[in-house]
Structures are given as C-alpha cells and as structure tokens.
Scaffold this active site. Sequence first.
Site, PDB file in Angstrom:
ATOM      1  N   GLU A  21       0.830  -1.212   0.000  1.00  0.00           N
ATOM      2  CA  GLU A  21       0.000   0.000   0.000  1.00  0.00           C
ATOM      3  C   GLU A  21       0.864   1.263   0.000  1.00  0.00           C
ATOM      4  OE1 GLU A  21      -2.677   1.478  -0.258  1.00  0.00           O
ATOM      5  OE2 GLU A  21      -4.380   0.124   0.029  1.00  0.00           O
ATOM      6  N   ARG A 104      -7.805   0.705  12.901  1.00  0.00           N
ATOM      7  CA  ARG A 104      -6.421   1.055  12.627  1.00  0.00           C
ATOM      8  C   ARG A 104      -6.397   2.207  11.641  1.00  0.00           C
ATOM      9  NH1 ARG A 104      -4.701  -0.350   7.564  1.00  0.00           N
ATOM     10  NH2 ARG A 104      -5.512  -2.219   6.534  1.00  0.00           N
ATOM     11  N   ASN A 106      -5.397   4.001   8.207  1.00  0.00           N
ATOM     12  CA  ASN A 106      -5.269   3.503   6.836  1.00  0.00           C
ATOM     13  C   ASN A 106      -4.803   4.645   5.936  1.00  0.00           C
ATOM     14  OD1 ASN A 106      -5.479   1.068   5.251  1.00  0.00           O
ATOM     15  ND2 ASN A 106      -7.230   1.975   4.208  1.00  0.00           N
ATOM     16  N   GLU A 124     -12.682  -5.230  11.330  1.00  0.00           N
ATOM     17  CA  GLU A 124     -13.539  -6.321  10.857  1.00  0.00           C
ATOM     18  C   GLU A 124     -14.171  -6.018   9.504  1.00  0.00           C
ATOM     19  OE1 GLU A 124     -16.321  -7.718  13.731  1.00  0.00           O
ATOM     20  OE2 GLU A 124     -14.786  -8.177  15.229  1.00  0.00           O
ATOM     21  N   ASN A 152     -10.117   5.305   2.355  1.00  0.00           N
ATOM     22  CA  ASN A 152      -9.223   5.107   1.217  1.00  0.00           C
ATOM     23  C   ASN A 152      -9.309   6.293   0.265  1.00  0.00           C
ATOM     24  OD1 ASN A 152      -7.358   2.931   0.835  1.00  0.00           O
ATOM     25  ND2 ASN A 152      -9.066   1.505   1.073  1.00  0.00           N
ATOM     26  N   ASP A 202     -10.119   1.690  -4.246  1.00  0.00           N
ATOM     27  CA  ASP A 202      -9.126   1.670  -3.174  1.00  0.00           C
ATOM     28  C   ASP A 202      -8.284   2.947  -3.242  1.00  0.00           C
ATOM     29  OD1 ASP A 202      -7.129   0.871  -1.266  1.00  0.00           O
ATOM     30  OD2 ASP A 202      -7.490  -1.220  -1.736  1.00  0.00           O
TER      31      ASP A 202
END
Length: 299
Positions: A21, A104, A106, A124, A152, A202
């Site tokens: 990423e 978390r 990102n 999750e 994202n 994404d």
Amino acid sequence: MTTNPPHKVETVVATTDILGETPLWCGRTNKLWWVDIDRQLHQSFDLATGAHETIRYDCRFLGSQALASDGSHILAQDLSLFRRDPVSGIVSRICEVETGVDNRLNDGRVDARGRLWIGTMDNELHRPNGALYRVDGDGAVRRMFADVIVTNGIAFSPDSRTLYFTDTRRYRTWCFDFDLDDGTISNKRLFADYAASGERPDGACVDVDGGLWTAFFSGGRIARYRPDGQIDTVISLPVTNPTCVCFGGSDYKTMFVTSARKFLDTGQLSSEPEAGHLLAIHGLAQGLPEHRFVFGKAD
C-alpha cells in the site's frame, strides 16, 4: 473511454506483499517508498541502483506513510503516528489519533499547507467505526467526519480546491470543496458509486490535468476519472488486488501500483505470480510531487 491501451505493465520489485500500500515517490532520494501493512514493512526501491530495502516495525499494522519536509517519514502504526528520523533511524511518536476502538489507521495524504489528512478503518471491515482526521504540524488532531468503514482514496485536485475520499466497503467515492487556507471541507457530493455492483475502489492519486486514478481491489484494474466523474481510461492488470497508485520517476510519468496477496486462495496465487508485486506502467500520464508534512504550529 479507452480500455486496455497499449501500455506495458511490468514488475519493478518482485515482492510478496500481503497487503502492499501507499506508494510515494521521493524526488530527493529518487526512491519509491511503500508499505506492506500486514507484514509491518516500510520499503524502498532505488530505480538507479535496483536496491530494495525493508524496515520492519513493532506494531500490528503499518497502515500508511507520508513524506515530511525535513526528510523524515511519517508512519501510521496501528492508531498512532510516528516520525522516523532519516539519519539516525530513531522513531518517535507524534500523536495518538484514536483510542478505545477496534480500528487502525489507513490511507492518508498531505495537503499543500503540509497538514496530513488520514483516516481510520474497522478491523472487521464492516462496522462504521472509522473517521477522517486532519493532523497539523504540532500534532493536533481534528476529526473531520465519522461513520466510515474503510478510509481510502484520499487525494487533492491540482488546484487544491477539491478533496476526494473513498470508503471502500461502502463502494463509493465522494468529493468535497476544500478550503486550503482554513483546512476545512464542505459540500460533500457523490463522485463514483459502485454500491450496486460491490466493486471496491481503493487508493488513488491525481495527475497534472486533474484526472483521478483509482485502483480497484478485487477488480484487477485501475481507472482514470475526469474531474466531471466520467471514466476515460481503464487499464487491466495481471493482479486481482491492486491497492494504490502514484506517479514517480524523474519526470513523474511512471505510474507505480502496489498490490496484495491477501484474500487470494492457493489456486489464485498459483495462477497469479505477480500478486503482491510492485508494478509500473510508463507513459500513461504525468503526476505531481507529493506534498510534505510540515512540523510546527501553524501561523
């Protein structure tokens, strides 16, 4: 719309990233930097020498990264941001962005005033636990909005008047009016909607003409949107899970694409040898240098 134009997709580094990423080109070092989130790896590739280097961090997830004006790197570890000194390698905490949630950090991106815009995501992948934050140079954290599943696709238009934001697990991309001076956003509107098909936009970046390039996780392609939201280019890739894109090289005309082996079964992995590799495509468009995080209190 141009589909599958005659551009060669090649492997730059044959890594085996579980979840590659956040590729960023650093013009000062002439290196491409990226992370493998699940292996907690911060990686670099020197195009001149071919050297591929990795640093592993003691965290559960190395969520993303950013470049800083002093040459250091900003690293998102779990729910905190850290600074890695470029000379000593010493890592120090900048701030804790969230606490008390199963999230978390990102995707993130720095704006033209040196502030980091970064979001959180649900571990999750289905609960709207996440949020988008603005982190200033003094480490102050401001929540911009919540109700996010997976942050994202954060990107800014070349004129810094528009912010793009994707929630991958809501299958949508939005855009906002962006006030660069005040560091605020307004006028949220839908930019691309894949809720009916369940396709997963994404990571993203913009080119010099304002086109938004987006990777489609589980979609095996990248696509370019014009500022009006219409797709004008689609590039098929030899990997199912492209994750993010950036422009780099001395002229910013090479597109780098990170990819992931995550969620692929044994059969898919055997038929997809480039899964998890760092890929490159030359001559698609021209990008822009990344903005750098600026430490210190705003004027």
